[in-house]
Design a protein around this motif. Structure first.
Motif, PDB file in Angstrom:
ATOM      1  N   LEU A 159      -2.075   5.014   5.709  1.00 38.49           N
ATOM      2  CA  LEU A 159      -2.286   4.830   4.690  1.00 38.49           C
ATOM      3  C   LEU A 159      -2.373   6.286   4.023  1.00 38.49           C
ATOM      4  O   LEU A 159      -1.978   7.001   3.381  1.00 38.49           O
ATOM      5  N   GLY A 162       0.544   8.458   4.230  1.00 40.34           N
ATOM      6  CA  GLY A 162       1.149   8.097   2.747  1.00 40.34           C
ATOM      7  C   GLY A 162       0.630   8.486   1.145  1.00 40.34           C
ATOM      8  O   GLY A 162       1.243   8.772   0.147  1.00 40.34           O
ATOM      9  N   ARG A 166       2.311  11.251  -1.294  1.00 37.17           N
ATOM     10  CA  ARG A 166       1.745  11.234  -2.788  1.00 37.17           C
ATOM     11  C   ARG A 166       0.818  12.618  -3.510  1.00 37.17           C
ATOM     12  O   ARG A 166       1.392  12.545  -4.631  1.00 37.17           O
ATOM     13  N   LEU A 181      -8.753   3.565  -4.994  1.00 42.85           N
ATOM     14  CA  LEU A 181      -8.783   1.640  -5.122  1.00 42.85           C
ATOM     15  C   LEU A 181      -7.480   1.918  -3.518  1.00 42.85           C
ATOM     16  O   LEU A 181      -7.689   0.866  -3.082  1.00 42.85           O
ATOM     17  N   VAL A 182      -6.747   2.998  -3.384  1.00 41.09           N
ATOM     18  CA  VAL A 182      -6.062   3.151  -2.301  1.00 41.09           C
ATOM     19  C   VAL A 182      -7.017   2.697  -0.957  1.00 41.09           C
ATOM     20  O   VAL A 182      -6.857   2.375  -0.110  1.00 41.09           O
ATOM     21  N   SER A 185      -8.096  -0.732  -0.397  1.00 40.57           N
ATOM     22  CA  SER A 185      -7.185  -1.910   0.121  1.00 40.57           C
ATOM     23  C   SER A 185      -6.583  -2.284   0.776  1.00 40.57           C
ATOM     24  O   SER A 185      -6.069  -2.757   1.352  1.00 40.57           O
ATOM     25  N   VAL A 187      -8.226  -3.029   4.580  1.00 39.54           N
ATOM     26  CA  VAL A 187      -9.165  -3.826   5.393  1.00 39.54           C
ATOM     27  C   VAL A 187      -9.863  -3.340   6.855  1.00 39.54           C
ATOM     28  O   VAL A 187      -9.512  -2.856   7.009  1.00 39.54           O
TER      29      VAL A 187
ATOM     30  N   LEU B 128       7.653   1.268  -8.845  1.00 35.06           N
ATOM     31  CA  LEU B 128       6.653   1.139  -8.920  1.00 35.06           C
ATOM     32  C   LEU B 128       6.292   0.440 -10.095  1.00 35.06           C
ATOM     33  O   LEU B 128       5.659  -0.606  -9.620  1.00 35.06           O
ATOM     34  N   GLU B 147      -7.645  -5.808 -10.806  1.00 35.20           N
ATOM     35  CA  GLU B 147      -7.847  -4.449 -10.697  1.00 35.20           C
ATOM     36  C   GLU B 147      -6.512  -3.668 -11.053  1.00 35.20           C
ATOM     37  O   GLU B 147      -5.587  -4.637 -11.888  1.00 35.20           O
ATOM     38  N   GLU B 151      -2.140   1.227 -10.077  1.00 37.44           N
ATOM     39  CA  GLU B 151      -2.954   1.467  -8.900  1.00 37.44           C
ATOM     40  C   GLU B 151      -2.346   1.015  -8.372  1.00 37.44           C
ATOM     41  O   GLU B 151      -2.215   1.557  -7.288  1.00 37.44           O
ATOM     42  N   MET B 152      -2.658  -0.332  -8.028  1.00 42.38           N
ATOM     43  CA  MET B 152      -2.498  -0.905  -6.639  1.00 42.38           C
ATOM     44  C   MET B 152      -0.954  -0.503  -6.286  1.00 42.38           C
ATOM     45  O   MET B 152      -0.898  -1.413  -4.813  1.00 42.38           O
ATOM     46  N   HIS B 154       0.268   1.701  -6.524  1.00 39.25           N
ATOM     47  CA  HIS B 154       0.617   2.803  -6.282  1.00 39.25           C
ATOM     48  C   HIS B 154       0.182   2.427  -4.612  1.00 39.25           C
ATOM     49  O   HIS B 154       1.049   3.879  -3.546  1.00 39.25           O
ATOM     50  N   ALA B 155      -0.877   1.645  -4.100  1.00 39.74           N
ATOM     51  CA  ALA B 155      -1.766   1.718  -3.055  1.00 39.74           C
ATOM     52  C   ALA B 155      -0.140   1.319  -1.957  1.00 39.74           C
ATOM     53  O   ALA B 155      -0.388   1.582  -0.888  1.00 39.74           O
ATOM     54  N   PHE B 157       2.640   1.243  -2.344  1.00 46.16           N
ATOM     55  CA  PHE B 157       3.346   2.474  -2.047  1.00 46.16           C
ATOM     56  C   PHE B 157       3.158   3.869  -1.210  1.00 46.16           C
ATOM     57  O   PHE B 157       4.336   4.062   0.011  1.00 46.16           O
ATOM     58  N   CYS B 158       2.311   3.803  -1.120  1.00 49.51           N
ATOM     59  CA  CYS B 158       0.823   4.582   0.117  1.00 49.51           C
ATOM     60  C   CYS B 158       1.887   4.188   1.352  1.00 49.51           C
ATOM     61  O   CYS B 158       1.593   5.176   2.060  1.00 49.51           O
ATOM     62  N   LEU B 159       0.902   2.850   1.299  1.00 48.63           N
ATOM     63  CA  LEU B 159       0.878   2.285   2.730  1.00 48.63           C
ATOM     64  C   LEU B 159       2.891   1.834   3.199  1.00 48.63           C
ATOM     65  O   LEU B 159       2.623   2.840   4.013  1.00 48.63           O
ATOM     66  N   PHE B 186      -2.660  -4.714   5.075  1.00 46.81           N
ATOM     67  CA  PHE B 186      -3.107  -4.059   3.686  1.00 46.81           C
ATOM     68  C   PHE B 186      -3.821  -5.278   3.130  1.00 46.81           C
ATOM     69  O   PHE B 186      -3.568  -6.347   2.900  1.00 46.81           O
ATOM     70  N   VAL B 187      -5.287  -4.690   2.071  1.00 48.22           N
ATOM     71  CA  VAL B 187      -5.883  -6.508   1.464  1.00 48.22           C
ATOM     72  C   VAL B 187      -4.804  -6.810   0.218  1.00 48.22           C
ATOM     73  O   VAL B 187      -4.454  -5.948  -0.740  1.00 48.22           O
ATOM     74  N   HIS B 194     -10.182 -15.501   3.552  1.00 53.81           N
ATOM     75  CA  HIS B 194     -10.729 -13.742   4.126  1.00 53.81           C
ATOM     76  C   HIS B 194     -10.995 -14.094   5.150  1.00 53.81           C
ATOM     77  O   HIS B 194     -11.927 -12.979   5.837  1.00 53.81           O
TER      78      HIS B 194
END
Lengths: 196, 196
Positions: A159, A162, A166, A181-182, A185, A187, B128, B147, B151-152, B154-155, B157-159, B186-187, B194
DNA sequence: GTCTATATCTAGATAGAC
DNA sequence: GTCTATCTAGATATAGAC
């Protein structure tokens, strides 16, 4: 001092265009001297490059150990978050260092690839272990579910890496906003905080 | 066909050493021809490179749209997971393509940087948006918390990008195992699941 | 330490025979 | 389409004056 100016300009060009595509004449021009003058400060192009490598790696290590030390008294989850913020903020504010380091790690110059990869590898292993220790502590403290701390550390770096990659290619992105936000996301606290 | 053999060897060398550090003579030697013979197939080094760029980008796009199509009837969370697995597995099995593409995206040759970045940028924006659509659907279906879908994405793609970068530098890692844990970190499903 | 001038080398690219 | 031979440009690096 001229040596410092050379390093600074070279770092920026190596970061942007890479080792092979950067000519010594270009470095010299940018600081208003002639190409042969560089040889009064460095034995050659590769030696100049390796000097920068050393400094950028030291800066990286310093940034990490500062983040580790500063966050030492926090619980594992908050600590990992603080380190993520500290390191990413550091590199958002030092984009030349960021590009240089990522480039060195993923695609080092063919001429020194083996040595560069060795040094980056051991540096990364060192930090991976530090993060694994925090995850391990978090598991002991019942903050995290009992998974492999080493693999959790890998996921953490996925993470972070990445995100930093970016930063290089989306320079106009709102990072202060995105980083939250990243991070959210990811956990971190499934045992206690089910509602995020 | 010789043109194909040239492309295949060139792709592998460009991926490993980069455009600037790869000599046409090296490509020729590896396939047992002489350097000038290459010019019977391609007008020059850059044209050969750009031909490979086109093919690797097409392969990337095809992989994505196949993953999008194949997963189309699943709920948003399962869909994102399936795409993550499909794309990462594709590149674990095509490491030359992976290195070439990541290199092109992060550090394109200075000579064609502007054009290469433009084409990669629009390709990435396209994907994206596809991922953002899935997040948006997931929010509508009350699978995800409300959310910003962009932006989710983006997150996400970060991962994924961080994972793929790690594939390049930790080639001996157990990816099949790691991909599950990376993904689990990743959430995706905070409203329903949960307990992970 | 900086300069001009130059050596040396290597790479991309071309000419032209076969 | 492949080859040998060659051209040309641009890079690292060196020599030696100031």
């Amino acid at each position: 001092m001229t040596s410092q100016k050379i390093q600074q300009v070279a770092l920026s060009l190596f970061a942007e265009k890479g080792y092979d595509a950067t000519a010594l004449s270009e470095i010299a021009n940018k600081i208003g001297i002639k190409k042969p003058s560089i040889y009064a400060h460095y034995p050659g192009k590769m030696e100049l490059f390796l000097e920068i490598v050393k400094n950028v790696q030291n800066d990286y290590r310093a940034c990490w150990f500062d983040a580790l030390k500063t966050s030492a008294n926090q619980p594992a989850d908050k600590r990992l978050e603080a380190i993520f913020f500290t390191v990413s903020t550091h590199y958002i504010n030092n984009k030349d260092n960021l590009s240089f380091l990522v480039r060195l790690w993923l695609f080092p110059p063919a001429e020194c690839a083996k040595n560069a990869l060795d040094s980056m590898h051991s540096l990364n292993e060192e930090l991976l272990e530090e993060i694994a220790i925090i995850f391990r502590q978090g598991i002991t403290d019942k903050i995290f579910h009992p998974e492999s701390p080493e693999e959790m550390a890998h996921a953490y770096f996925c993470l972070l890496d990445g995100y930093l990659a970016r930063v290089i290619r989306y320079p106009n992105f709102d990072y202060k906003k995105a980083v939250s936000l990243v991070w959210k996301s990811f956990v971190l606290n499934p045992l206690q905080n089910h509602d995020m």
